[in-house]
Design an enzyme around this catalytic site. Structure first.
Site, PDB file in Angstrom:
ATOM      1  CE1 TYR A 116      -3.836   2.129   0.159  1.00 16.31           C
ATOM      2  CE2 TYR A 116      -3.430   2.452   2.500  1.00 16.31           C
ATOM      3  CZ  TYR A 116      -4.141   2.742   1.353  1.00 16.31           C
ATOM      4  OH  TYR A 116      -5.157   3.652   1.411  1.00 16.31           O
ATOM      5  CE  LYS A 187      -7.369   3.014  -0.571  1.00 15.89           C
ATOM      6  NZ  LYS A 187      -7.868   3.872   0.499  1.00 15.89           N
ATOM      7  CD  GLU A 258      -9.002   4.612  -3.060  1.00 14.10           C
ATOM      8  OE1 GLU A 258      -7.911   5.117  -2.742  1.00 14.10           O
ATOM      9  OE2 GLU A 258      -9.928   4.410  -2.242  1.00 14.10           O
ATOM     10  CG  ASP A 259      -6.978   7.273  -5.406  1.00 11.08           C
ATOM     11  OD1 ASP A 259      -6.984   8.091  -4.465  1.00 11.08           O
ATOM     12  OD2 ASP A 259      -6.258   6.264  -5.400  1.00 11.08           O
ATOM     13  CG  ASP A 282      -9.746   9.148  -2.197  1.00 11.08           C
ATOM     14  OD1 ASP A 282      -8.613   8.797  -1.848  1.00 11.08           O
ATOM     15  OD2 ASP A 282     -10.328   8.655  -3.183  1.00 11.08           O
ATOM     16  CG  ASN A 430       0.010   8.806   1.555  1.00 10.92           C
ATOM     17  OD1 ASN A 430       1.033   8.586   2.176  1.00 10.92           O
ATOM     18  ND2 ASN A 430      -1.195   8.604   2.064  1.00 10.92           N
TER      19      ASN A 430
END
Length: 595
Positions: A116, A187, A258-259, A282, A430
């Site tokens: 991850y 994930k 996600e993202d 997120d 990140n």
């Protein structure tokens, strides 16, 4: 009652006459060895080898599970770089899923940064050039009318958790096109390793709607669509088709979005959260994780959350999600909506979010300030800068979600010291190369006073003869337990209350870990006070979160699993522990021939 379909068209988990579980398989030989959910590699028993056509295809020695784990870990240690370790573990997952999760569980604290953040960021960028083995489900903008038909090609029939990304805003590295599939895979690995969701119940999804990166479009080795991103009504139609197909093929599935890019992330969440059980990690996962860390940090200071003034830098999905969570936490401590909002300041690239800025988005509006709100402030330009906000707002907590390395300057942190001897500073971007400030600098600038958490792992800081922990603000503290709890409850919706329950559980669990650590070391060896728990406790934390999430789903009226509704907390915890998947080999038997 009709028999429920098997989890896969290749096998079915059954029980024998003594109630022992086994797997009935309808594949054999090389086909069996090439199925990572079934493959035991060298651990097949002599009987299995004979019955399943494996004799002569694998070495004759029958390895124990422990021998396999030892051999695998020793080979892992020989990998030279973190990316090589990531690729080695991914290849293992593609060969033997049970062994992969057993090794990961044994070395979770060591391997989490490998599978991850931060290493997954490098894997995303090199996904096309390092592609080896098909995993998950990909649907492109060209397939808008065929999603339901394409989902029939997926071999598992009982998916409960989907992580879906359009790869438009991966970590702090932006649009990565098709490479975002690595995030979905990573994930879901944590949903299994930390949350107990069976790997046969998960499905990583890449929603390939193109990319706005011209270098990817021009790269002949890039595996995604070589065209600009779909947007507008056509994009909505594409996602509508995907959600409709998922609801039909997997009626018990939950989707983690996600993202997605900042505006799209909120749009997709609001469009679908009441259509299909879904949440955006997120926005909501980061918000819950940050809120728990802030509550814990305030407790370390001997104060309340409501005693702090917060500056959130970055007004994208993560930043606004955290601002919303902070406001919810402040209201939980008794502040009104207006009072809570007055303690949260959101800063974007132009400075403080203010009325009249041209590109404000809907989700940002409740954090916009008017000039009348800044009476008595001193600032030079049209909008207060980050430093001016810290000074004028008398900030005691600073959080970063910008992906801009080194954004937090020494002068900013020293300004916080005028308002509190223990500033809370969370540079949470990140991967680690994009962090807003180095933890070591934060400790040095404050002479050890700062309470620090970062998005990626950093070692504890040695300063002035003392050790200062750097908390890892990792969403993995939230989403595995949240997802497992929602699956267990068969939640019709992922409510705000369920997400808040996860945050509160994380804060309480961290405090318990700190108390236990202090008791173990004794009064003569005071321990640094952690903002987050050790990664080694992730599995236990996820169980605790799952229990609270199911309970909150019952309270919120969205629990469709009737068997859970009348259980005591102890019974509910026992049921959740019993449901958690464990990486263990089951006996394999040849399924009877079909008539």
């Amino acid at each position: 009652m009709p028999k429920s379909p098997p989890v896969s068209r290749y096998y079915d988990v059954q029980r024998d006459e003594r109630g022992e579980r086994f797997i009935a398989v309808n594949v054999s030989g090389l086909s069996l060895l090439q199925n990572p959910l079934l493959n035991k590699t060298t651990a097949f028993t002599p009987e299995e080898r004979q019955q399943l056509g494996l004799e002569g295809l694998i070495p004759p020695h029958v390895s124990t599970f422990d021998d396999q784990k030892t051999r695998t870990y020793l080979r892992y240690l020989k990998c030279g770089t973190d990316l090589e370790k990531h690729e080695y573990l991914r290849a293992l997952q593609d060969r033997n899923e049970v062994l992969f999760y057993a090794v990961l569980e044994d070395h979770l604290e060591e391997m989490l940064p490998i599978i991850y953040t931060p290493t997954v960021g490098e894997a995303v960028k090199s996904y096309s050039s390092n592609y080896r083995y098909p995993r998950g489900f990909t649907v492109s903008a060209h397939d808008i009318g065929r999603v339901e038909e394409m989902l029939e090609n997926v071999s598992v029939n009982d998916v409960r958790m989907i992580v879906a990304t359009d790869s438009s805003a991966i970590l702090g590295i932006g649009d990565q096109g098709f490479g975002g599939m690595a995030i979905s895979i990573g994930k879901l690995s944590l949903y299994t390793a930390a949350g107990g969701v069976g790997p046969d119940k998960t499905l990583p999804v890449e929603l390939d709607v193109g990319t706005n990166r011209q270098d990817l479009i021009d790269d002949p080795l890039y595996l995604g669509l070589h065209e600009k991103r779909m947007s507008g009504a056509q994009y909505d139609e594409f996602l509508d088709a995907f959600v409709e197909a998922v609801a039909y093929r997997y009626p018990k599935a939950i989707i983690q979005w996600e993202d997605f890019s900042r505006g799209t992330a909120f749009h997709v969440l609001e469009r679908f959260r009441k259509v299909i059980p879904s949440f955006n990690d997120d926005i909501q996962g980061t918000g819950a994780m940050a809120l728990a860390g802030l509550m814990r940090a305030a407790s370390i200071k001997g104060e309340r959350l409501a005693d702090q003034v917060f500056v959130v830098v970055g007004a994208g999905a993560a930043g606004i999600g955290v601002a919303l969570a902070i406001r919810q936490g402040l209201e939980l401590e008794g502040l009104s909506f207006e009072e809570a909002g007055a303690r949260v300041f959101v800063v974007d690239r132009y400075g403080l979010l203010m009325e009249g800025q041209s590109d404000l988005e809907v989700q940002q509006l409740s954090f916009v300030r008017r000039k009348a709100d800044l009476e008595g402030w001193q600032y030079a330009g049209e909008y207060p800068t980050l430093h001016e906000v810290i000074v004028n707002a008398r900030a005691t907590a600073l959080l970063g979600f910008t992906g801009v390395p080194g954004l937090f300057k020494q002068a900013d942190i020293e300004a916080m010291l005028r308002h509190t001897p223990r500033p809370i500073v969370f540079p949470l971007s990140n991967p680690s190369s994009h962090v807003e400030a180095q933890p070591e600098d934060l400790i040095r600038w404050t002479d050890g006073g700062a309470i620090v958490a970062s998005g990626s792992p950093f070692p504890d800081i040695e300063y002035g003869g003392k050790r200062y922990p750097v908390g890892q603000g990792n969403n993995a503290f939230i989403f595995p337990g949240l997802g497992f709890g929602a699956i267990t409850a068969r939640a019709r919706e992922i409510t705000d209350g369920m997400i808040l329950a996860a945050a509160l559980t994380l804060a309480e669990f961290t405090a318990q870990c700190a108390t236990q650590g202090a008791a173990t070391q004794g009064a003569d060896q005071p321990q640094p006070e952690p903002v987050y728990p050790p990664i080694s406790e992730l599995r236990e934390l996820s169980v605790r979160i799952a229990v609270r999430v199911v309970r909150q789903a019952i309270v919120d009226g969205v629990c469709a699993e009737r068997r859970m509704r009348n259980l005591t907390d102890d019974q509910l915890e026992a049921a959740i522990r019993a449901r958690a998947w464990l990486p263990q080999y089951l006996p394999l038997r040849q399924a009877p021939a079909r008539p």
